[in-house]
Enzyme design. Sequence first.
Site, PDB file in Angstrom:
ATOM      1  N   GLU A 139      19.753   7.891  23.852  1.00 25.06           N
ATOM      2  CA  GLU A 139      18.434   7.452  24.284  1.00 25.06           C
ATOM      3  C   GLU A 139      18.413   6.694  25.614  1.00 25.06           C
ATOM      4  O   GLU A 139      17.410   6.731  26.330  1.00 25.06           O
ATOM      5  CB  GLU A 139      17.794   6.576  23.194  1.00 25.06           C
ATOM      6  N   SER A 197      -1.101  -2.918 -40.104  1.00 27.27           N
ATOM      7  CA  SER A 197      -0.025  -3.563 -40.860  1.00 27.27           C
ATOM      8  C   SER A 197       0.973  -4.320 -40.000  1.00 27.27           C
ATOM      9  O   SER A 197       1.896  -4.942 -40.531  1.00 27.27           O
ATOM     10  CB  SER A 197       0.719  -2.519 -41.694  1.00 27.27           C
TER      11      SER A 197
END
Length: 787
Positions: free
Chosen positions: A212, A488
């Site tokens: 770059e 229950s």
Amino acid sequence: MTDKVTPKRKPKKVAKRGSVKKVSAVKKAKNKARANKTSFGRKLWSVTWKLAVIALVVVAAYGIYLDQIIARKFEGQKWHLPAQVFSRSMALYPDAAVSHSQLMAELKLLGYRKVANPRQVGEFSASKTKIDLWRRPFLHPQGDQAEQRVMITFDSNGVSSVARHNDRRQLAVFHLEPVLLDRIITGNGEDRLFVDTDKMPAAIIDALILVEDRSFYQHHGVNPFAIVRAAMVNISAGRTVQGGSTLTQQLAKNFFLSSERSIIRKLREALMAIIIDFRYEKDEILEAYLNEVYMGQNKARGVHGMGLASQFYFGRPIGELTLPQQAFLVAVIKGPSYYNPWRYPERAQKRRDLVLRLLMEAGNLNVAQYEAAVESPLGLRKSDKPVHQKLPAFFAVVKHELASRYGDALLQQSGIKVYTTLDPMAQEAAEKAVKQTLTQLGKKDPSLQVGMVLTDKYSAGIAAMVGDKVPSYHGFNRAVEIRRPIGSLIKPFVYATALDQTNQYTLATPLKDVPITLKNGQGKTWSPQNFDKKFRGQVPLLTAFKKSMNVPTVNLGMAIGVDSVATTLDRAGWKDTIPEYPSMLLGAVNGSPLMVAQVFQTIADNGRYRHLHSVTTVLNANNQPLAAASPKGSQAISAASNYLVKYAMTQVVESGTAKRLGQAFPHVTLAGKTGTSNDSRDSWFAGFDERNVAAVWVGKDDNGKTSLYGSSGAMAVYQNFLNHRPPLSLRMAPVDGIVQGYFERDSGVAKEAGCNNIIALPALRESYQPAVNCGEPLPWWKKLMGG
């Protein structure tokens, strides 16, 4: 005498009056022109230098303005770093309830590599009973954890020892790094994982500069030669094939500017690059670039920086990438979409190989290393493996808890780290169980839905949560938001209340199983029925419990008081209204899976109430813990009475309403309780092994009938969960105050061992007073010795 000849003189031309005037006019014109020219030049120069001064002042002022913008960014908060959300950190210690296979699965999830002999961090080897692990360094809520190599051994109960590899010293506790679940994005959709430059692999930095900006350390923000060279190449090619921007210019554009192509934008970019280069060191600029650069798109999230890109493309920390993988990260900068490796693998590999070649030509690689690198595959993570977890139900709870404990503004802070209680392996197993079971049940009824919560019984943390049959669905969270009769599931608290009343009830105490009719204050009557519509006269308390019989439970509840049962449930952690009516004894109490998990966590934790939580620690940007209040725990049910309830729940699985679960895991001790509301509208199950407590609901959003019972709906989800996450057998060591009792089967009278027709059951020491010689009471001295 010779006469002198006088040469003839040319006669003087006598100018005409008109021509003299003409010459004079020309001279005047020339002089005037010369004067005008001089005057114009002076004026032009005057205007030019004035304009130049003005331009210089404007540029200087604009530069000062840009300098202030740059300074605020660089010297303040460069980025709003998303809040990182981590799972629990798996703790390994002697006797830890973690099996060999579970640790193997955890290591796979964390991205550790299995090898023959670990040579670096992130690697492990395994035999049938041992795992040799080289752990990564990581930040733990209790402080930094250095890399460490250990040998972990296992037995049938879990971990038997953890020893350092170098000196075989036994460790009291050893933590694995937590899983990064996600980052909470609150800003502009940018996602990043900040990494210091000194933790970046050197090859990435070398390759970046080669590809770059080769003169990065020589230029002053802008490289005129590169710009001219790029312009010539582009003109020659007839299109843009090369850029002349430096890394500093790219950083300026990414930080402050748009991607607009214009002269003005490029000039502004160049000016900002010069200012950045003047103000800051090259290494600081490089670090900013490495963490800012756009690296790809993860759906709606932009992937920024090398650290996050490493996780996005390869599923592992950047420090563990191979050289070809590091080269790929640099390669993809040029065009993350164009070089998308999942869509264009050949294109991506060709670009990677170019970066490798540049490294070789620069002397960073030799020929052999280069050839080996270009022959290697890209090594990407599987595209179907998400970078972050989709946990909408759990994250909703986390965000609510963060707001309530730390304030609404917490997530607006940059760089915070949230450590949660989530167990990734439990969550994965829960999601698989929900999908598979609801798909099967949905063949008969597609409208069925589910809510599921799992807790860690040792920490009282929420280990997993599913709020929809499609676990990734963002919407109504049935694990938290529903309110349905729990049926229950309330019975363990009825029986716990009774068993806590010393000298009145044991597991063998006969309970009435005869018709009963109750009348409320409005004169309405209620006559509870057993599931099979039969009455047996009387049944032992344990039988009534494990068979989930309604009539004996109501008779027991009325005897001990509905208010007493409500008090027990409240102390166990039920933080909602409890209607103190007889119907409450059979579950006419509305709740959610999270509420059910809370109270069954109390039973699993030896009767100790601890508020369920999803967040353990929050660290700020400086890795300092933030203070927050935490609710205190309490002993809700005495440990001895609670032990009897736990034992009774194991009998539910062994030979009661959940016996199908026991048959599926015949050599594992599990505790469970099924529940079904009226007309089978709600199917419930709650249970636990040595590690996790589970609460599951299956039903319909419109409260319609399901034709499911607790054992055929919710329990099926839990059973499937255990198929994916093999259970650890409950350790039922008796607590203080519990003795082995012997009781006559029919009457429930306490007897001694060896008498006829007796059954062995655990009992409270105070409640167990057996007879001598199978008939006479024990002498006082034997009572003092506990029988």
